[in-house]
Design an enzyme around this catalytic site. Sequence first.
Site, PDB file in Angstrom:
ATOM      1  N   SER A  67       0.800  -1.223   0.000  1.00 54.57           N
ATOM      2  CA  SER A  67       0.000   0.000   0.000  1.00 54.57           C
ATOM      3  C   SER A  67       0.837   1.280   0.000  1.00 54.57           C
ATOM      4  O   SER A  67       1.525   1.575  -0.969  1.00 54.57           O
ATOM      5  CB  SER A  67      -0.937  -0.049   1.196  1.00 54.57           C
ATOM      6  OG  SER A  67      -1.911   0.926   1.094  1.00 54.57           O
ATOM      7  N   ASP A 333      -3.425   6.413  -2.830  1.00 48.49           N
ATOM      8  CA  ASP A 333      -2.171   5.815  -2.358  1.00 48.49           C
ATOM      9  C   ASP A 333      -1.754   4.697  -3.319  1.00 48.49           C
ATOM     10  O   ASP A 333      -2.405   4.467  -4.350  1.00 48.49           O
ATOM     11  CB  ASP A 333      -2.267   5.347  -0.890  1.00 48.49           C
ATOM     12  CG  ASP A 333      -3.150   4.131  -0.730  1.00 48.49           C
ATOM     13  OD1 ASP A 333      -3.964   3.851  -1.636  1.00 48.49           O
ATOM     14  OD2 ASP A 333      -3.034   3.435   0.297  1.00 48.49           O
ATOM     15  N   ASN A 438      -6.726   9.540   7.053  1.00 46.69           N
ATOM     16  CA  ASN A 438      -5.794   9.292   5.945  1.00 46.69           C
ATOM     17  C   ASN A 438      -6.504   8.925   4.630  1.00 46.69           C
ATOM     18  O   ASN A 438      -5.854   8.680   3.623  1.00 46.69           O
ATOM     19  CB  ASN A 438      -4.762   8.217   6.321  1.00 46.69           C
ATOM     20  CG  ASN A 438      -5.392   6.847   6.601  1.00 46.69           C
ATOM     21  OD1 ASN A 438      -6.490   6.543   6.134  1.00 46.69           O
ATOM     22  ND2 ASN A 438      -4.688   6.023   7.365  1.00 46.69           N
ATOM     23  N   GLY A 574       1.183  -0.243  12.749  1.00 45.54           N
ATOM     24  CA  GLY A 574       1.058  -1.653  12.394  1.00 45.54           C
ATOM     25  C   GLY A 574       1.579  -1.933  10.996  1.00 45.54           C
ATOM     26  O   GLY A 574       1.497  -3.070  10.523  1.00 45.54           O
TER      27      GLY A 574
HETATM   28  C1  G16 Z   1      -3.332   0.531   6.474  1.00 45.08           C
HETATM   29  C2  G16 Z   1      -4.656   0.267   7.144  1.00 45.08           C
HETATM   30  C3  G16 Z   1      -5.249   1.558   7.635  1.00 45.08           C
HETATM   31  C4  G16 Z   1      -4.251   2.283   8.528  1.00 45.08           C
HETATM   32  C5  G16 Z   1      -2.905   2.428   7.825  1.00 45.08           C
HETATM   33  C6  G16 Z   1      -1.826   2.958   8.725  1.00 45.08           C
HETATM   34  O1  G16 Z   1      -3.538   1.367   5.374  1.00 45.08           O
HETATM   35  O2  G16 Z   1      -5.509  -0.354   6.223  1.00 45.08           O
HETATM   36  O3  G16 Z   1      -6.416   1.262   8.337  1.00 45.08           O
HETATM   37  O4  G16 Z   1      -4.726   3.546   8.843  1.00 45.08           O
HETATM   38  O5  G16 Z   1      -2.459   1.170   7.370  1.00 45.08           O
HETATM   39  O6  G16 Z   1      -1.685   2.075   9.788  1.00 45.08           O
HETATM   40  P1  G16 Z   1      -0.545   2.240  10.851  1.00 45.08           P
HETATM   41  O7  G16 Z   1      -0.692   3.637  11.394  1.00 45.08           O
HETATM   42  O8  G16 Z   1      -0.840   1.186  11.868  1.00 45.08           O
HETATM   43  O9  G16 Z   1       0.778   2.092  10.167  1.00 45.08           O
HETATM   44  P2  G16 Z   1      -2.842   1.090   3.981  1.00 45.08           P
HETATM   45  O10 G16 Z   1      -3.451   2.087   3.065  1.00 45.08           O
HETATM   46  O11 G16 Z   1      -1.370   1.285   4.198  1.00 45.08           O
HETATM   47  O12 G16 Z   1      -3.215  -0.325   3.674  1.00 45.08           O
END
Ligand code: G16
Length: 611
Positions: A67, A333, A438, A574
Amino acid sequence: MNDGQQSLLLSSSSRFSPPQGVKLSYGTAGFRADASLLPSTVYRVGILAALRSLKTGSIIGLMITASHNKVSDNGVKIADPNGGMLSQHWEPFADALANAPSPQHLLLLINEFVGKEGILMDGVSQAEVLLGRDTRPSGDALLEAARQFHGDKCGGLGAVFMDMLKTLMMLLKAWFLKYLQLPLWLDLFAFSHYDNNTVGVVGAVATDMGILTTPQLHWMVRARNKGMQASEQDYFEQLSSSFRCLKDLIPAEKSKFDGLNNKVIVDGSNGVGGVKLKVLGSLLNALVIEVRNSSEDGGVLNDGVGADYVQKEKVAPHGFGSKDAGIRCASLDGDADRLVYFIVPPESSGRIDLVDGDKILSLFAVFIREQLSFLNENEGIKNSHQARLGVVQTAYANGASTNYLKQLGLEVNFTPTGVKYLHEKAAEFDIGIYFEANGHGTVLFSESFVGWLETRTKEISSGSNGLSSGSEGKKAALRLLAVSKLINQAVGDALSGLLLVEVILQYMGWSIHRWNELYHDLPSRQLKVKVADRNAVITANAETVVVSPPGLQEAINAETGKYHQGRCFVRPSGTEDVVRVYAEASTQEAADTLANSVAKLVDQFLGLGSS
Ligand code: G16
């Protein structure tokens, strides 16, 4: 598993050794790491996908993407039968699989889990997994790792060839056993146990759906499990026809609003979304979509471009500047599951006015609330259904957006970061709108409410409920039904979100400036802090309070108390190896200072000893 299955698993897993000294976790949205660390994890998630398919008797999705992360990273995540994220109940198993030190440990874990979950691995029950990947260069090889455990869906001549090969192998196997007595060779013939058109350890079939946006794969899994057509063409067809339907339902006087143009310029983050958006745009004649930073332009994925960069840095992405002043701009993104809008001021020097996920949520809420009020005011609609509308945010939601939504009379709920949490909460409502600041979010419609809308709109068409054909009540029902088809019901989807924003703006007769004026964001700042072990930060209350390490929350409170309208929290990411800091205050300078002070505190409590 039978002996053949076990020995095949042992031999194939020995080719995918886990990286030494790295602990992997399923995280906010699947496993993510430097791509070089991932082949064994992706291979093992391929196994998990097959087991999940056997357990649920449904099609499962496996997406290779990281992502918003940098291009050298990659990742893998699962789409459950409803198209949503993997059931959280299976995440500990995913973690254990990824970190099993040897093929023998892996086999033990699988056997235990299969027994506990009562999964039938008889070679007759068949698992089906749809595979997708984004444009990352490492995607192809990782996809191969994911399909090691699976067979290919094989039809026509392929099936005939497989039949012949299988017969030949069975003959050879019998000959080896009889004359050479070499049971070890059984491994090589294990696939002769399996179903006609497939080869694979448990009769798992993998279908490579090609390069896709993450939401497209989730959409396909959901559609296939509902017995619907689910090709990429079907996806584009559903989105474009729902958009056209909503466009046709715009009252004539509103569509004449002259402060609005029908052009939007979209930053594709040099990822998969730009190319897909071009295809979608070619099916629409009421909207001009100009795509920049598409993966065909040669730019680097997520580097100075994309929704994450635009939202966090509040600057224009590469390729945008004062020439775009006044035009509606948007940014996706890398895998097109996030969407933010922005305005480039005339004399910007790079700064932008951000129109983030909170504002998208607010726009959707205003529109849907209005349609529900048209429905409720219309006595001609029989058995009026008092639909429950709820919104879901995270701690990152700007405080001004939450106040605005509450002033609209809406029920605002909070969950920890991660679509899996927001989605689950939003599904409790007839219409649940969830968005992270975001730009990740969607609008969920309950099956019962969609069923009610379908019945009402049919009654309206046949004239059986006495509604005049042009009434707002009828149009509201048709609009809501079209929204439920346009906006992705499986997961946040930048492409469908963009079309919904665009058609609502046209319906409202609003420019992006008018939309941005719904409320004024409190100044905010987000920072990342590299620490020794981000998992040492444990939070509670939807990530607003640090429980561990002891003393950190008290120190944050003392710092935050110094600022008017100050609000601050920290949480482990995460998806990246950092702790995130979010601060809000009445001025930008104050928000910046608060964020920096708290970042220093995080470093003092957990850091690498740099301050
Ligand atoms: C993923 C999750 C989102 C989260 C983002 C950032 O987004 O699907 O729900 O807001 O990661 O997460 P973290 O702050 O835990 O790094 P994506 O668009 O990267 O798949």
